[in-house]
Design an enzyme around this catalytic site. Sequence first.
Site, short mmCIF file in Angstrom:
data_model
loop_
_atom_site.label_atom_id
_atom_site.label_comp_id
_atom_site.label_asym_id
_atom_site.label_seq_id
_atom_site.Cartn_x
_atom_site.Cartn_y
_atom_site.Cartn_z
N TYR A 229 141.64 26.72 61.38
CA TYR A 229 142.11 25.80 62.03
C TYR A 229 143.30 25.87 63.17
O TYR A 229 143.94 25.07 63.50
CB TYR A 229 142.70 24.53 61.09
CG TYR A 229 141.56 23.81 60.13
CD1 TYR A 229 140.25 24.29 60.58
CD2 TYR A 229 141.92 23.16 59.14
CE1 TYR A 229 139.14 23.69 59.55
CE2 TYR A 229 140.99 22.75 58.24
CZ TYR A 229 139.54 22.88 58.54
OH TYR A 229 138.78 22.29 57.76
N LYS B 77 138.03 35.20 50.27
CA LYS B 77 136.79 35.76 50.56
C LYS B 77 136.86 37.18 51.18
O LYS B 77 136.41 37.45 52.28
CB LYS B 77 135.88 34.85 51.74
CG LYS B 77 134.43 35.09 51.76
CD LYS B 77 133.66 34.83 50.48
CE LYS B 77 132.18 35.25 50.79
NZ LYS B 77 131.37 35.18 49.48
N ASP C 94 133.59 30.96 47.34
CA ASP C 94 132.50 30.45 46.97
C ASP C 94 132.00 30.25 45.64
O ASP C 94 131.61 29.25 45.07
CB ASP C 94 131.43 30.96 47.64
CG ASP C 94 131.21 32.73 47.65
OD1 ASP C 94 132.50 32.95 47.15
OD2 ASP C 94 130.45 33.25 48.06
N ASP D 145 140.71 22.78 52.15
CA ASP D 145 140.09 21.62 52.67
C ASP D 145 138.84 21.38 51.95
O ASP D 145 138.71 20.00 51.52
CB ASP D 145 140.00 21.66 54.14
CG ASP D 145 139.85 20.46 54.88
OD1 ASP D 145 140.36 19.35 54.21
OD2 ASP D 145 139.43 20.35 55.97
N ASP E 277 138.19 18.52 48.49
CA ASP E 277 137.18 17.48 48.59
C ASP E 277 136.36 17.58 47.51
O ASP E 277 135.95 16.44 46.75
CB ASP E 277 136.43 17.37 49.85
CG ASP E 277 137.28 16.51 51.00
OD1 ASP E 277 138.59 16.47 50.84
OD2 ASP E 277 136.69 16.06 51.90
#
Length: 325
Positions: free
Chosen positions: A119, A166, A198, A222, A226
């Site tokens: 971002y 990751k 993941d 983020d 969620d």
Amino acid sequence: MTETVLVVPGDGIGQEVVPAAVEVLEAVADFEFVEADAGDHVKVETGEALPEETYRRATEADATLFGAAGESAADVILPLREAVGSFANVRPARAYPGVDALRPETDLVFVRENTEGVYSGIESEIADGVTTLTRVITDDASRRIADYGFEYAAENGYDDVTVAHKANVMRTTDGQFLESVRSVGDERGAEYDEALMDALAMLLLLRPEEYGVVICPNLAGDMLSDLAAGLVGGLGLLPSANVGPENALFEPVHGSAPDIAGEGVANPAATILSAAMLLEHLEYADEAATVREAVESVLADGPRTPDLGGSASTEDVTAAVVDRL
Ligand code: ATP
């Protein structure tokens, strides 16, 4: 000293849930509230979604309570987070008795780095149909988020700390993230686990009770938070804090929900719980606990808004919370 709280309801249901949270704050503390505008409706009128005045006020206030911005979200919330110097996005996701949750044993807190990663805004189209994005990970920002995350876990009684990454694929950037977090963890003598982001998504879904504080790079935080919203019964319940060295901004994780805006049925819980985080930040710990208990009691016994299977309005729920304070 009377603290100044900047109130920015923004678009859509922000106009409904932010006044609800202010009503609750007014019932427990004596803040000076200053209201400012931002969002799509301001852009339509003035061409700019975030007036300079709102940005300046956010830099000056002791804390900011923000609702939501629609299409202009990136033009509003990213500068506002910057205005308060925010480096940590804290997103608790807890299941509450009385709320139909996929995983009622969930009690997670995502501590998300929110100044860099994917971002960072460095994107280009290098040729027709060929685009690139630069993922920035620095030692400074990674150490800062690690320090905040470990401290948060210790202060709030969470034994399980997990670092999401990751680094097996993004070897340089998440390699740096991991190295920085490890060095902070070692300096602090902290106990923690590391998990590939993941795989962690699946594990959080299957066994959320095995996790507590999750320290994440920007995008992973983020997305994982969620996912956790889905575990605990929906977006209407998740508060968040954007924390800077001194200043901070508090907002529900949900957006402007244009599908229900104006109907008076938005669930105010996420914003009221964000207000509880604001109280805690301003060192009103008892008042924060009182607000949380009142929300928990209303979630358990009702009234409930339609997203939680009830038929109550935003105002009914807010009145019930104020009643229980
Ligand atoms: P935006 O573009 O501003 O992000 P959105 O609708 O894409 O808006 P959200 O606002 O997060 O995203 O809403 C996603 C879904 O969750 C919508 O169906 C919305 O009605 C519902 N929702 C979000 N917040 C609430 C809330 N506080 N109360 C009830 N339903 C909510």
